[in-house]
Design a protein around this motif. Structure first.
Motif, short mmCIF file in Angstrom:
data_model
loop_
_atom_site.label_atom_id
_atom_site.label_comp_id
_atom_site.label_asym_id
_atom_site.label_seq_id
_atom_site.Cartn_x
_atom_site.Cartn_y
_atom_site.Cartn_z
N LEU A 1 0.84 -1.19 0.00
CA LEU A 1 0.00 0.00 0.00
C LEU A 1 0.88 1.25 0.00
O LEU A 1 1.35 1.70 1.04
CB LEU A 1 -0.96 -0.02 1.19
N LYS A 2 1.13 1.75 -1.20
CA LYS A 2 1.94 2.95 -1.41
C LYS A 2 1.40 3.65 -2.64
O LYS A 2 0.50 3.13 -3.31
CB LYS A 2 3.41 2.57 -1.61
N ALA B 1 -8.49 -1.57 -0.46
CA ALA B 1 -9.19 -0.83 0.59
C ALA B 1 -9.36 -1.68 1.84
O ALA B 1 -9.19 -1.19 2.96
CB ALA B 1 -10.55 -0.33 0.09
N LEU B 2 -9.69 -2.94 1.68
CA LEU B 2 -9.84 -3.83 2.83
C LEU B 2 -8.52 -4.02 3.58
O LEU B 2 -8.52 -4.14 4.80
CB LEU B 2 -10.39 -5.20 2.40
N THR C 1 -2.58 7.44 0.06
CA THR C 1 -2.72 7.62 -1.38
C THR C 1 -2.20 6.37 -2.07
O THR C 1 -1.13 5.86 -1.76
CB THR C 1 -1.97 8.88 -1.89
N LEU C 2 -3.01 5.86 -3.01
CA LEU C 2 -2.64 4.65 -3.74
C LEU C 2 -2.16 4.99 -5.15
O LEU C 2 -1.31 4.29 -5.71
CB LEU C 2 -3.83 3.70 -3.82
N THR D 1 -7.35 7.49 -3.14
CA THR D 1 -6.91 7.28 -1.77
C THR D 1 -7.72 6.15 -1.15
O THR D 1 -8.85 5.89 -1.55
CB THR D 1 -7.08 8.55 -0.90
N LEU D 2 -7.12 5.50 -0.17
CA LEU D 2 -7.79 4.48 0.64
C LEU D 2 -8.02 5.09 2.01
O LEU D 2 -7.15 5.80 2.52
CB LEU D 2 -6.92 3.24 0.76
#
Length: 150
Positions: A9-10, A25-26, A34-35, A44-45
């Motif tokens: 997650l980056k 997201a989970l 921010t993805l 974003t997540l």
């Protein structure tokens, strides 16, 4: 993650990107990550804690926003006038919240589990690589919620 991969997650922008946003997201436990950040759009997540956690009543200037509910139960409130909101609705996994530019909005966790969402901004709203663990961390790094200063 799907396909037995573990997506880090980056922020992958502005490189081409093809992944499962639902699973990303989970997997996210941060308030905001921010993805993908490009020149014109950003994903974003967000993880909003149970017990009334929220995004915060705010309005964006020069940004449209789409929030997709991945898990949990939320209550969305929004409208052009902060003191006369025209939308007050419960939202669930699979629902989308579309927030036009210059619209007051808040999404509150109305359930007993962390609410997971992904959000799309156009144009870009947050700095590339934003990673905020809590709402307080976000306010500390980015300042007061947009629109609340006036």
């Amino acid at each position: 993650m799907t396909h037995n991969d573990e997506l880090e997650l980056k922020d992958y922008g502005p490189l081409p990107f093809a992944e499962n946003l639902h699973d990303a997201a989970l997997a996210n436990d941060n308030y905001r990550t921010t993805l993908w950040t490009g020149e014109h759009v950003q994903i974003t997540l967000m993880a909003i804690p149970a017990g009334g956690g929220d995004i915060g009543m705010e309005k964006h200037h020069d940004n449209d926003q789409i929030i997709y509910m991945v898990s949990g139960v939320g209550r969305v409130k929004m409208g052009k006038d902060k003191n006369k909101l025209t939308v007050d609705k419960e939202v669930h996994a699979g629902d989308v919240v579309i927030i036009p530019d210059d619209t007051w909005h808040n999404v509150i966790n109305a359930g007993d589990e962390t609410m997971k969402v992904f959000s799309v901004y156009s144009p870009v709203k947050h700095a590339k690589g934003t990673n905020e663990t809590t709402k307080a961390d976000a306010i500390d790094k980015e300042g007061p919620l947009e629109g609340t200063q006036n």
